[in-house]
Design a protein around this motif. Sequence first.
Motif, short mmCIF file in Angstrom:
data_model
loop_
_atom_site.label_atom_id
_atom_site.label_comp_id
_atom_site.label_asym_id
_atom_site.label_seq_id
_atom_site.Cartn_x
_atom_site.Cartn_y
_atom_site.Cartn_z
N TYR A 243 -10.06 3.54 -5.50
CA TYR A 243 -10.36 2.54 -4.47
C TYR A 243 -11.88 2.46 -4.37
O TYR A 243 -12.52 3.35 -3.81
N TRP B 134 -7.85 5.32 2.47
CA TRP B 134 -7.91 3.96 1.96
C TRP B 134 -7.44 2.98 3.04
O TRP B 134 -6.40 3.20 3.68
N GLU B 135 -8.18 1.88 3.19
CA GLU B 135 -7.92 0.92 4.27
C GLU B 135 -7.47 -0.42 3.69
O GLU B 135 -8.12 -0.96 2.80
N PHE B 136 -6.39 -0.96 4.24
CA PHE B 136 -5.84 -2.23 3.79
C PHE B 136 -5.56 -3.14 4.99
O PHE B 136 -5.28 -2.66 6.09
N ARG B 137 -5.62 -4.44 4.72
CA ARG B 137 -5.33 -5.40 5.79
C ARG B 137 -4.77 -6.68 5.20
O ARG B 137 -5.27 -7.19 4.19
N LYS B 138 -3.71 -7.22 5.85
CA LYS B 138 -3.10 -8.46 5.40
C LYS B 138 -2.36 -9.10 6.57
O LYS B 138 -1.54 -8.45 7.22
N GLU C 264 -2.82 -3.85 9.62
CA GLU C 264 -3.78 -2.90 9.07
C GLU C 264 -3.08 -1.60 8.72
O GLU C 264 -2.28 -1.08 9.51
N LEU D 266 -2.72 -4.82 -5.72
CA LEU D 266 -2.77 -4.99 -4.26
C LEU D 266 -3.94 -5.87 -3.81
O LEU D 266 -4.52 -5.67 -2.74
N TRP E 98 -4.10 -7.34 -0.39
CA TRP E 98 -4.26 -6.38 0.70
C TRP E 98 -5.72 -5.92 0.85
O TRP E 98 -6.00 -5.02 1.66
N CYS E 99 -6.61 -6.49 0.08
CA CYS E 99 -8.01 -6.04 0.05
C CYS E 99 -8.94 -7.16 0.53
O CYS E 99 -9.48 -7.93 -0.29
N PRO F 49 0.80 -1.23 0.00
CA PRO F 49 0.00 0.00 0.00
C PRO F 49 0.83 1.28 0.00
O PRO F 49 0.46 2.26 -0.66
#
Length: 303
Positions: free
Chosen positions: A242, A205-209, A213, A261, A264-265, A184
């Motif tokens: 996004y 924009w929010e990402f998580r993996k 976070e 990405l 990451w989504c 990200p």
Amino acid sequence: MTKPTLADLTAFSAVAAHRSFRRAADALGVSRSSLSHAMLALERELGVRLLNRTTRSVAPTEAGEALLMRLGPVLRDLDEALDAVADSRGSPSGTLRINANESAARLLLRTVVPRYLKRFPRMELDLVAEGRLVDIVEKDFDAGVRLGESVPRDMVSVRVSDDLRFVVVASPSYLAGRVSPQVPDDLRGHDCIRQRLPSGKRYRWEFRKHGQEIVLDVPGALTLDSIGLMVEAASDGLGFAYVPESAARERLDDGRLHMVLEDWCPFIPGLCLYYPGHRHVPAGLRAFIDVLKEVKNSRTAVQ
């Protein structure tokens, strides 16, 4: 003492619930002045002040609160009795008011609404598409539709859609000759199409993996307040957007957009219809929920 009419008591309940003569008048379909006169007449008949009025607000007095506590169950019982009569006729009638964001309204119009209106011709549906999250009780809506994470905890919710996710997309023309982002933070070196929320703030924009976070206030010279316009702008090569995957699905399938990405989504809870659990559920809303479940089950069976 002259006994007040049911119409006067219903009007008092509406004013107390909305804390506003204007909003209560709109909900009841009467003028503000006639509602104000009716409340003054009710107070004269009962010999007690029920409402404290200021130039900016209205609120029940102690006597008004006491009346409201006893009146609420009576009016709910009456609504249930009237609904029972409607059910005995086999078809609910009246107006159903639902507040939703634009994407939810579009989904309902494609799936639930046609079947609902055809099956229940005595019902009218007032579907309001609104970007900002509103208090459906205060605004006199029977129900709302929003992402599951936005539904107030004191509401009863019913799933409208499967889980969904927001994805980062760009056109082949934008990606040509550029290094595609791998994490990200790489987006800081790209043009991003930013989103203006109904509150006026820009969406981060929010990402998580793997439990990590990341929330980014991405750079970009272009800010839009419409998901549809963001998808179009990304397709035209103006940068990364996004957006909900469903909004970009057609252009992803035909190659006008590419996803980056993706890992990451993650998926998040989808759209839910919600309504107050402490209030009587009108027959028209119960019928809408039945059709909603029917449509969702039929989609699941096909899949």
